[in-house]
Enzyme design. Structure first.
Site, short mmCIF file in Angstrom:
data_model
loop_
_atom_site.label_atom_id
_atom_site.label_comp_id
_atom_site.label_asym_id
_atom_site.label_seq_id
_atom_site.Cartn_x
_atom_site.Cartn_y
_atom_site.Cartn_z
N GLN A 32 -29.27 16.87 -7.81
CA GLN A 32 -30.58 17.35 -8.26
C GLN A 32 -31.62 16.25 -8.32
OE1 GLN A 32 -29.64 20.33 -11.76
NE2 GLN A 32 -27.90 18.98 -11.36
N ARG A 33 -31.21 15.01 -8.33
CA ARG A 33 -32.15 13.89 -8.38
C ARG A 33 -32.69 13.53 -6.99
NH1 ARG A 33 -32.37 11.24 -13.19
NH2 ARG A 33 -30.54 11.27 -14.56
N HIS A 39 -20.37 40.49 -9.01
CA HIS A 39 -20.40 39.03 -9.10
C HIS A 39 -21.49 38.65 -10.10
CE1 HIS A 39 -23.51 39.98 -6.13
NE2 HIS A 39 -24.08 38.83 -6.44
N ASP A 85 -35.99 16.12 -15.97
CA ASP A 85 -35.69 16.92 -17.17
C ASP A 85 -36.92 17.63 -17.74
OD1 ASP A 85 -33.20 15.78 -16.86
OD2 ASP A 85 -33.51 14.25 -18.41
N MET A 130 -28.64 19.80 -14.59
CA MET A 130 -28.99 18.64 -15.41
C MET A 130 -30.11 18.99 -16.38
SD MET A 130 -28.57 15.57 -12.60
CE MET A 130 -28.41 14.24 -13.80
N GLY A 131 -30.51 17.98 -17.14
CA GLY A 131 -31.54 18.20 -18.15
C GLY A 131 -31.33 17.37 -19.39
N GLY A 190 -39.15 7.88 -18.31
CA GLY A 190 -39.14 8.77 -19.46
C GLY A 190 -39.41 8.04 -20.76
N VAL A 212 -50.39 1.40 -6.06
CA VAL A 212 -50.74 0.28 -5.19
C VAL A 212 -52.09 0.52 -4.51
CG1 VAL A 212 -50.07 -1.03 -3.13
CG2 VAL A 212 -48.33 -0.34 -4.80
#
Length: 327
Positions: free
Chosen positions: A257-258, A220, A131, A173-174, A106, A28
């Protein structure tokens, strides 16, 4: 600069990514600099079909760079994938007086822009996806923030896993790409990282690193799994529990994650890409994708960009295997 472009539209499509608002702001503000009016198309191609728009000006995009998500909203549209839908979208552009369109998203977003370009509309795409799987660009808007968000969650999980001497399997994610999982895995010092780009050898890639870490005194373990891995994190967790008898817990981070305020890297990258998109249109160029290669902002023909493929960074993958003891 003199230009035939008088009005451009901007939309966000597909999955949202932190930094999209910074890109909208840049589009803009750059448009105003070049003497071009700007209209925001809400809800992606779905909104383009239905004339869902808002006029954007200097003030309306003030203070949005720090916000996650997208002020223009995002949605998917099956109708737009049809020839009739695309003709309707072009008709909407004519009705709104749009000479050009900037799409942030994307590969799906770029495919839509290509369809509109074939019907005579000037278009430029900006890669925005957590991603980081856009082949023509070494970096996509939202990736850094998503990595940091995942890393913060994993660090908190590690605290409780350590307290209870458990194995934690975390799915990040991905989509079908392992870039996010690999980067996060290296950053958090994971015991093992499983990505869809490489077939899983459960014994060598997963169980042996766990056993080696246990013999070294660790109680662990942190396993990072990309969502595109066959069977997903729950399948990996079951394999670990059956083979090692470790108390294994699975966490799917999902859409957290987004979200979140974008990092400085995502704000800056988005700003440069938004400016470059408008500059290209103002110079009479069309059917382009803005991309980052190293430290340089470049552009590719959309058709060329969509034909490219992107593999995992091999050096990062080798570092990960070396540090987890996988040969």
């Amino acid at each position: 600069m003199a230009t035939e472009i008088k009005t451009i539209g901007v939309l966000t499509s597909g999955g949202d990514a932190p930094g999209m608002n910074a890109a909208i702001r840049a589009v803009v503000r750059a448009a105003l600099y070049y003497g071009i009016d700007c209209i925001g198309i809400r809800r992606g191609y779905h909104g383009l079909l239905n004339g869902d728009f808002t006029r954007l000006n200097f003030e309306s995009v003030s203070d949005i760079s720090r916000r996650g998500g997208t002020m223009l909203y995002s949605a998917r549209s099956e109708e737009f994938k049809t020839p009739a839908g695309q003709e309707r979208a072009v008709a909407t552009c004519k009705m709104l007086g749009l000479d050009a369109l900037v799409g942030i998203g994307g590969d799906g977003t770029f495919s839509g822009l290509l369809c509109l370009a074939k019907r005579g509309l000037s278009v430029v795409g900006i890669p925005g996806t957590i991603d980081n799987d856009i082949a023509c660009s070494s970096y996509t808007i939202g990736y850094d923030t998503a990595c940091n968000t995942a890393l913060e969650s994993i660090d908190k999980l590690r605290d409780t896993m350590q307290s209870h001497e458990r194995c934690s399997v975390v799915e990040v994610m991905g989509h079908r790409a392992g870039h996010l999982a690999l980067t996060v895995g290296v950053a958090c010092g994971a015991t093992a990282v499983i990505v869809p780009e490489h077939p899983v050898d459960y014994e060598a890639d997963l169980l042996e690193p766990i056993r080696r870490a246990r013999l070294a005194g660790r109680t662990h373990f942190m396993i990072i799994v990309a969502e595109g891995v066959e069977g997903g994190a729950y399948s990996i967790g079951k394999v670990i529990e059956e083979a090692t008898a470790l108390d294994t817990r699975v966490t799917v981070l999902g859409h957290i994650q987004r979200g979140g305020s974008p990092s400085s890297r995502d704000r800056i990258t988005a700003t440069y890409m938004g400016y470059e998109a408008v500059r290209l249109l103002a110079e009479g160029k069309t059917c382009r994708v803005v991309a980052l290669q190293g430290e340089n902002y470049v552009d590719y023909d959309i058709t060329e960009a969509l034909q490219m493929t992107k593999s995992l960074d091999q050096h990062t993958y080798e570092v990960m295997r070396a540090l987890t003891g996988v040969h």
